[in-house]
Design a protein around this motif. Sequence first.
Motif, short mmCIF file in Angstrom:
data_model
loop_
_atom_site.label_atom_id
_atom_site.label_comp_id
_atom_site.label_asym_id
_atom_site.label_seq_id
_atom_site.Cartn_x
_atom_site.Cartn_y
_atom_site.Cartn_z
N HIS A 1 0.85 -1.20 0.00
CA HIS A 1 0.00 0.00 0.00
C HIS A 1 0.88 1.24 0.00
O HIS A 1 1.37 1.67 1.04
CB HIS A 1 -0.91 -0.01 1.23
CG HIS A 1 -2.11 0.88 1.12
ND1 HIS A 1 -3.39 0.38 1.02
CD2 HIS A 1 -2.24 2.24 1.11
CE1 HIS A 1 -4.25 1.38 0.95
NE2 HIS A 1 -3.57 2.53 1.01
N ILE A 2 1.05 1.84 -1.18
CA ILE A 2 1.81 3.08 -1.30
C ILE A 2 1.08 4.03 -2.23
O ILE A 2 0.13 3.63 -2.93
CB ILE A 2 3.26 2.85 -1.78
CG1 ILE A 2 3.27 2.14 -3.14
CG2 ILE A 2 4.04 2.03 -0.76
CD1 ILE A 2 3.55 3.03 -4.30
N VAL B 1 11.30 -4.93 -2.95
CA VAL B 1 11.41 -5.55 -4.27
C VAL B 1 10.17 -5.28 -5.12
O VAL B 1 10.14 -5.63 -6.30
CB VAL B 1 11.67 -7.07 -4.16
CG1 VAL B 1 13.00 -7.33 -3.47
CG2 VAL B 1 10.52 -7.78 -3.44
N GLY B 2 9.15 -4.70 -4.53
CA GLY B 2 7.92 -4.38 -5.25
C GLY B 2 7.03 -3.51 -4.40
O GLY B 2 7.21 -3.42 -3.18
N ALA B 3 6.07 -2.85 -5.04
CA ALA B 3 5.14 -1.99 -4.31
C ALA B 3 3.84 -1.89 -5.09
O ALA B 3 3.84 -1.84 -6.32
CB ALA B 3 5.74 -0.60 -4.10
N VAL B 4 2.75 -1.85 -4.35
CA VAL B 4 1.41 -1.77 -4.93
C VAL B 4 0.88 -0.37 -4.72
O VAL B 4 0.74 0.09 -3.58
CB VAL B 4 0.46 -2.81 -4.30
CG1 VAL B 4 -0.92 -2.72 -4.95
CG2 VAL B 4 1.03 -4.22 -4.42
N GLY C 1 10.38 1.11 -12.71
CA GLY C 1 10.09 -0.22 -12.20
C GLY C 1 9.04 -0.25 -11.12
O GLY C 1 8.60 -1.32 -10.70
N LEU C 2 8.63 0.92 -10.65
CA LEU C 2 7.59 1.04 -9.63
C LEU C 2 6.49 1.97 -10.13
O LEU C 2 6.78 2.94 -10.83
CB LEU C 2 8.17 1.58 -8.32
CG LEU C 2 9.15 0.68 -7.58
CD1 LEU C 2 9.73 1.42 -6.37
CD2 LEU C 2 8.49 -0.63 -7.13
N PRO C 3 5.24 1.68 -9.77
CA PRO C 3 4.76 0.58 -8.92
C PRO C 3 4.72 -0.75 -9.68
O PRO C 3 4.62 -0.77 -10.90
CB PRO C 3 3.35 1.02 -8.54
CG PRO C 3 2.89 1.83 -9.72
CD PRO C 3 4.12 2.56 -10.20
N THR C 4 4.76 -1.84 -8.93
CA THR C 4 4.70 -3.17 -9.52
C THR C 4 3.29 -3.52 -9.94
O THR C 4 3.09 -4.25 -10.92
CB THR C 4 5.20 -4.20 -8.50
OG1 THR C 4 6.36 -3.69 -7.82
CG2 THR C 4 5.56 -5.52 -9.18
N TYR D 1 -2.21 -9.71 -5.38
CA TYR D 1 -2.19 -8.76 -6.50
C TYR D 1 -1.61 -9.33 -7.79
O TYR D 1 -1.35 -8.59 -8.73
CB TYR D 1 -1.42 -7.50 -6.08
CG TYR D 1 -2.17 -6.66 -5.09
CD1 TYR D 1 -3.35 -6.01 -5.44
CD2 TYR D 1 -1.72 -6.50 -3.78
CE1 TYR D 1 -4.05 -5.22 -4.53
CE2 TYR D 1 -2.40 -5.71 -2.86
CZ TYR D 1 -3.56 -5.08 -3.25
OH TYR D 1 -4.26 -4.30 -2.34
N GLY D 2 -1.45 -10.65 -7.85
CA GLY D 2 -1.02 -11.28 -9.09
C GLY D 2 0.37 -10.83 -9.52
O GLY D 2 0.63 -10.65 -10.72
N ILE D 3 1.29 -10.69 -8.58
CA ILE D 3 2.67 -10.31 -8.86
C ILE D 3 3.52 -11.58 -8.92
O ILE D 3 3.37 -12.48 -8.08
CB ILE D 3 3.21 -9.36 -7.77
CG1 ILE D 3 2.38 -8.05 -7.75
CG2 ILE D 3 4.68 -9.06 -7.97
CD1 ILE D 3 2.66 -7.17 -6.56
N ASP D 4 4.41 -11.66 -9.88
CA ASP D 4 5.28 -12.83 -10.03
C ASP D 4 6.10 -13.01 -8.75
O ASP D 4 6.91 -12.14 -8.40
CB ASP D 4 6.20 -12.62 -11.23
CG ASP D 4 7.06 -13.86 -11.53
OD1 ASP D 4 7.07 -14.80 -10.72
OD2 ASP D 4 7.74 -13.84 -12.58
#
Length: 309
Positions: free
Chosen positions: A12-13, A61-64, A90-93, A298-301
């Motif tokens: 959550h960002i 390594v990732g952010a929603v 590369g963000l948000p993922t 969130y369906g992130i690899d």
Amino acid sequence: MDMHAVPFVDAHIHYWDLAKLRYPWLQPPFTSEGPNGSVERIARTYLPGEYTAEASRWNVVGAVHIEAGADPADAQSETVWLTQQQAVTGLPTAIVAYANLADPEIDAVLARQAAHATARGIRQIVNWHPDARRSYSARDLTLDDAWQAGFAALGRHNLSFDLQCYPAQMPRIAELLAHYPTIPVVINHLGMPVVNDPDGLTEWRTGISALAKLDHVSIKLSGLGFIDREWDVEMTIPLIREVINLFGPGRSLAASDFPTDRLFAEFDRVMEALAQAVAVYNKDDRQLIWGGNACRFYGIDPAILGEVA
């Protein structure tokens, strides 16, 4: 396990560029009234590079990205802008976009949002409280037939829903969600207990317990300042653990809620509190809470998590 080293997918960002899109809540005049208090401290452009700098002590390594309160007319533009940011930084993922679920053209609205490769869900804040100073809307939108029909439409577009509401609304919302078990829902900000209300914590426990009974509902460990603007670790950690024990480590997602939570604390203070709260759980559970659950929801690899020593 040092949680600073564990791969973290911030669930959550928010980013915003005040020169590109309209954010009415970030415009003066600023006042201490309202559910957030004065937002003047964060009313400036906030981009992926600034977030990365604040989070530098953690292995992000990732952010929603959750819709950031842009003018509803700019909802599609916000998603386009975020997609451009992702291509460069590369963000948000992943992106949770805004839609008014009561829109009579909701299917077309959702189709446009879902067409973006990183779009995963929708948030429309529905916090309603009898005290107008706490409410985000003039009435409880979730009672409207049109809103409920719009919620059902999420399933037709394979979109999840970020639920931000108050505890008193939860038992009734749980009845609605039970009819749509294929629409993943995640509660924002620990369910936002209103601790100053009479029996506020009791009402919160009743509400989140009703939602926790639904297997397709998860919860975010975030928004600590919404519980109490002057929160401290001793008050917050028992509530975080109570939520994890209720939903289980497999449905609990750690999140910073930055930069909004800078209204109440610095990034490291928020994250240290979360790290201390999850320290009592085993390694596998900590890794789920810190990143695995965000990837699943969130369906992130999950390959972004790599190998954790």
